[in-house]
Design a protein around this motif. Sequence first.
Motif, PDB file in Angstrom:
ATOM      1  N   VAL A  51      31.641 148.820  72.908  1.00  0.00           N
ATOM      2  CA  VAL A  51      31.953 150.129  72.322  1.00  0.00           C
ATOM      3  C   VAL A  51      32.954 150.856  73.209  1.00  0.00           C
ATOM      4  CG1 VAL A  51      31.005 152.385  71.711  1.00  0.00           C
ATOM      5  CG2 VAL A  51      29.746 150.303  71.147  1.00  0.00           C
ATOM      6  N   LEU A 101      33.958 157.071  75.820  1.00  0.00           N
ATOM      7  CA  LEU A 101      34.153 158.363  75.171  1.00  0.00           C
ATOM      8  C   LEU A 101      35.567 158.893  75.346  1.00  0.00           C
ATOM      9  CD1 LEU A 101      30.820 160.244  75.932  1.00  0.00           C
ATOM     10  CD2 LEU A 101      31.451 158.937  73.905  1.00  0.00           C
ATOM     11  N   PRO A 111      30.927 155.083  68.098  1.00  0.00           N
ATOM     12  CA  PRO A 111      30.847 156.296  68.920  1.00  0.00           C
ATOM     13  C   PRO A 111      31.305 157.548  68.191  1.00  0.00           C
ATOM     14  CG  PRO A 111      32.619 154.856  69.689  1.00  0.00           C
ATOM     15  CD  PRO A 111      31.820 154.069  68.711  1.00  0.00           C
ATOM     16  N   ASP A 114      28.256 158.730  66.404  1.00  0.00           N
ATOM     17  CA  ASP A 114      27.292 159.224  67.384  1.00  0.00           C
ATOM     18  C   ASP A 114      27.701 160.601  67.907  1.00  0.00           C
ATOM     19  OD1 ASP A 114      25.060 159.125  69.069  1.00  0.00           O
ATOM     20  OD2 ASP A 114      26.197 158.206  70.685  1.00  0.00           O
TER      21      ASP A 114
END
Length: 335
Positions: free
Chosen positions: A82, A85, A320, A323
């Motif tokens: 993944v 951020l 992400p 999320d």
Amino acid sequence: MHLNDRSQILLKTLVERYIADGQPVGSKALSQFSGLDVSSATIRNVMADLEHLGLVASPHTSAGRIPTAQGYRLFVDTLLAVQPLEQIQISPKHALPNDNPQHSILAASQLLSQLTQFAGVVMTPKRSELHLKQIEFLPLGDKRVLLILVTNDGDVQNRIVQTERHFAPNELINAANFLNEHCAGKTLSNLLGWLQSDVIRVKQDLTSLMNAAVAVSSNLNSEHMVIAGEHQLLGLHDFSGDMQRMRQLFELFEQKTALLQLLEQGHHAEGVQIYIGGESGLAPLDECSVITAPYQVNGEVVGTLGVIGPTRMAYERVIPIVDITAKLLSSALSN
């Protein structure tokens, strides 16, 4: 399912190349991008094994291979990295409005669609203790009345009501005044009980208007969802050749009931949930993936949001995004 390191690397490379290009991946491309020092014959043998396991398939128009839903599942569960951020294109400018829950929810669905170029969906919270703040009626003619209902959280709902007879403007004003006097601040359950009591009998002429107000309140109380960016799916190469599937997909968006049941599963799960192809149990989504995450209000899970797109999506980026958006919506609603 256990694969040796070489098979894992080749499957990961195949999935990544197919997601990037949308074209079946051949041995030459796998040799180029995998970093393995193996012959084309060895790669073909591994691909044959993966196909036998149901992880890849060979389109009849090409010698290359594409991942199956099972191949995507193995990729997502064991091979996916993944994105961090800082690589996700969400910044403070994407903070959701916190002035009104409906504004926050709509903004969240739009943000999901904007960042992924797919459809963004948000299941709104149940409103079991909905309080009414104000009711108004406006004449539209032809025995039609516009009902305006305002709730204590600032949500405004408009509905056109077909009445049994014509109501003069002053009658509608009197009806609104009567309802606001007796109903303002009541919960839906209080209002339903009040309408069934003897009080209502003194205003028989207004029964149809009052029942209409209750019907709208009931709809507000039921769970529903907000969908943004459905049109994004129309331009995707993955769906462009199958208009029948697109019609089924948009019927699913229109009816919403089955989709709500799928999102409800994410409501009771922890963290991000991923449904690939037939895992959703909904035929219109057989060629789609649905990624969902629950969101909270003051620490309590109240709903689910997510993204609907083709199985050929950049999972490492979309996961992400879903999320983070759930966390942004939780923050906006809690504030």
